[in-house]
Motif scaffolding. Structure first.
Motif, PDB file in Angstrom:
ATOM      1  N   ASP A   1       0.776  -1.201  -0.148  1.00  0.00           N
ATOM      2  CA  ASP A   1       0.208  -0.248   0.107  1.00  0.00           C
ATOM      3  C   ASP A   1       1.007   1.204   0.123  1.00  0.00           C
ATOM      4  O   ASP A   1       0.412   2.385  -0.567  1.00  0.00           O
ATOM      5  CB  ASP A   1      -0.711   0.112   1.090  1.00  0.00           C
ATOM      6  CG  ASP A   1      -2.258  -1.011   0.963  1.00  0.00           C
ATOM      7  OD1 ASP A   1      -2.015  -1.592   0.130  1.00  0.00           O
ATOM      8  OD2 ASP A   1      -3.074  -0.729   1.913  1.00  0.00           O
TER       9      ASP A   1
ATOM     10  N   HIS B   1      -0.005  -4.565  -6.628  1.00  0.00           N
ATOM     11  CA  HIS B   1      -0.717  -5.366  -5.994  1.00  0.00           C
ATOM     12  C   HIS B   1      -0.907  -6.629  -6.705  1.00  0.00           C
ATOM     13  O   HIS B   1      -1.936  -7.409  -6.212  1.00  0.00           O
ATOM     14  CB  HIS B   1      -2.197  -4.753  -5.689  1.00  0.00           C
ATOM     15  CG  HIS B   1      -2.121  -4.098  -4.378  1.00  0.00           C
ATOM     16  ND1 HIS B   1      -1.509  -2.755  -3.968  1.00  0.00           N
ATOM     17  CD2 HIS B   1      -2.830  -4.321  -3.056  1.00  0.00           C
ATOM     18  CE1 HIS B   1      -1.696  -2.614  -2.776  1.00  0.00           C
ATOM     19  NE2 HIS B   1      -2.420  -3.599  -2.183  1.00  0.00           N
TER      20      HIS B   1
ATOM     21  N   HIS C   1       0.482  -9.241   3.052  1.00  0.00           N
ATOM     22  CA  HIS C   1      -0.384  -7.928   2.768  1.00  0.00           C
ATOM     23  C   HIS C   1      -1.299  -8.494   1.568  1.00  0.00           C
ATOM     24  O   HIS C   1      -2.637  -8.235   1.681  1.00  0.00           O
ATOM     25  CB  HIS C   1       0.363  -6.736   2.176  1.00  0.00           C
ATOM     26  CG  HIS C   1      -0.512  -5.706   1.948  1.00  0.00           C
ATOM     27  ND1 HIS C   1      -0.576  -4.722   2.783  1.00  0.00           N
ATOM     28  CD2 HIS C   1      -1.139  -5.183   0.897  1.00  0.00           C
ATOM     29  CE1 HIS C   1      -1.730  -3.800   2.246  1.00  0.00           C
ATOM     30  NE2 HIS C   1      -1.800  -4.124   0.895  1.00  0.00           N
TER      31      HIS C   1
ATOM     32  N   ASP D   1      -5.236  -8.875   1.508  1.00  0.00           N
ATOM     33  CA  ASP D   1      -6.059  -8.122   0.603  1.00  0.00           C
ATOM     34  C   ASP D   1      -7.008  -8.901  -0.493  1.00  0.00           C
ATOM     35  O   ASP D   1      -7.960  -8.795  -0.694  1.00  0.00           O
ATOM     36  CB  ASP D   1      -5.112  -7.182  -0.474  1.00  0.00           C
ATOM     37  CG  ASP D   1      -4.672  -5.995   0.374  1.00  0.00           C
ATOM     38  OD1 ASP D   1      -4.976  -5.653   1.563  1.00  0.00           O
ATOM     39  OD2 ASP D   1      -4.478  -5.137  -0.463  1.00  0.00           O
TER      40      ASP D   1
ATOM     41  N   HIS E   1     -10.561  -8.177  -0.805  1.00  0.00           N
ATOM     42  CA  HIS E   1     -11.010  -7.107  -1.926  1.00  0.00           C
ATOM     43  C   HIS E   1     -11.899  -7.955  -2.746  1.00  0.00           C
ATOM     44  O   HIS E   1     -12.292  -9.197  -2.676  1.00  0.00           O
ATOM     45  CB  HIS E   1      -9.609  -6.941  -3.004  1.00  0.00           C
ATOM     46  CG  HIS E   1      -8.802  -5.869  -2.630  1.00  0.00           C
ATOM     47  ND1 HIS E   1      -8.430  -4.931  -3.277  1.00  0.00           N
ATOM     48  CD2 HIS E   1      -8.426  -5.584  -1.125  1.00  0.00           C
ATOM     49  CE1 HIS E   1      -7.381  -4.167  -2.580  1.00  0.00           C
ATOM     50  NE2 HIS E   1      -7.551  -4.548  -1.101  1.00  0.00           N
TER      51      HIS E   1
HETATM   52 ZN   LIG Z   1      -3.326  -3.228  -0.408  1.00  0.00          ZN
END
Ligand SMILES: [Zn+2]
Length: 221
Positions: A32, A67, A95, A99, A103
């Motif tokens: 991020d 990402h 991460h 995510d 997401h």
């Molecule tokens: Zn992220």
């Protein structure tokens, strides 16, 4: 995912006691941290659609460098090569995994590749519960792996965790930012600030001495 990532950063103390919490806090948000910079320079793109998902108004439609699964593995490998730390490499890669849970299917496996995501963000309360449990589990491991140097050392990290939960609630139920650049700048500031606070709180505690290896005694008659 937001503060749930910090559960991994706190748990890391159990496995890499010499690595400070400030560093692990940066590692778990590294993707991020990169994302915010790339959005600000226009290499990656996202837009704000209020109410897009109950737990997120951000539509991530172009973020392969920060990402994608491939790049997450690359960033993780880089952390391993630079710091010779498997735990930091796991922190960086965690991460992407978290995510992926949170997401909508927007995380590319590689640039232009299929996009995945389990969509926890379809459920706002569940998102808060899962992120809180991750953070508190990490805090529990952290507290067990360290001991306070003074009275402040007893309270600082738990108090910081409460602050993080309040920030998470504000993020989930608070107003939606007007521009993606505001999200990127405020996010980046938060990641750096939280790493600084974690670092400061971490200096108030010390790691426990090495435990002797557990020996199993079997009495055979
Ligand atoms: Zn992220």
């Amino acid at each position: 995912m937001f503060v749930g990532h910090y559960g991994v950063a706190l748990a890391a103390k159990r496995f890499a006691p010499k690595t400070s919490a400030g560093v692990t806090f940066l590692a778990v948000q590294w993707l991020d941290i990169v994302w915010a910079i790339l959005v600000l320079v226009g290499w990656e793109h996202a837009r704000i659609v209020p109410g897009y998902l109950p737990a997120s108004s951000l539509v991530f439609y172009d973020y392969p460098w920060s990402h994608s699964l491939l790049m997450a593995m690359g960033w993780s490998w880089l952390a391993f090569r630079l710091f010779k730390s498997p735990v930091l490499a796991v922190c960086v890669f965690s991460h992407w995994v978290l995510d992926w849970v949170a997401h909508a299917p927007d995380l590319p496996l590689f640039r232009g590749g299929p996009e995945v995501g389990l969509g926890l963000w379809h459920f706002r309360v569940a998102t808060f519960v899962v992120e809180s449990l991750l953070l508190l589990a990490g805090l529990w491991l952290y507290m067990r792996a360290t001991r306070p140097l003074n009275g402040l050392g007893k309270l600082a990290m738990p108090a910081f965790a409460v602050l993080l939960l309040a920030v998470e609630a504000g993020d989930l139920w608070g107003p939606v930012p007007a521009k993606i650049q505001i999200v990127a700048i405020s996010g980046e500031a938060a990641y750096l600030l939280f790493a600084g606070i974690a670092q400061a709180a971490d200096t108030l505690r010390e790691r426990l001495p090495e435990e002797p290896p557990i020996r199993l005694h079997l009495n055979v008659d």
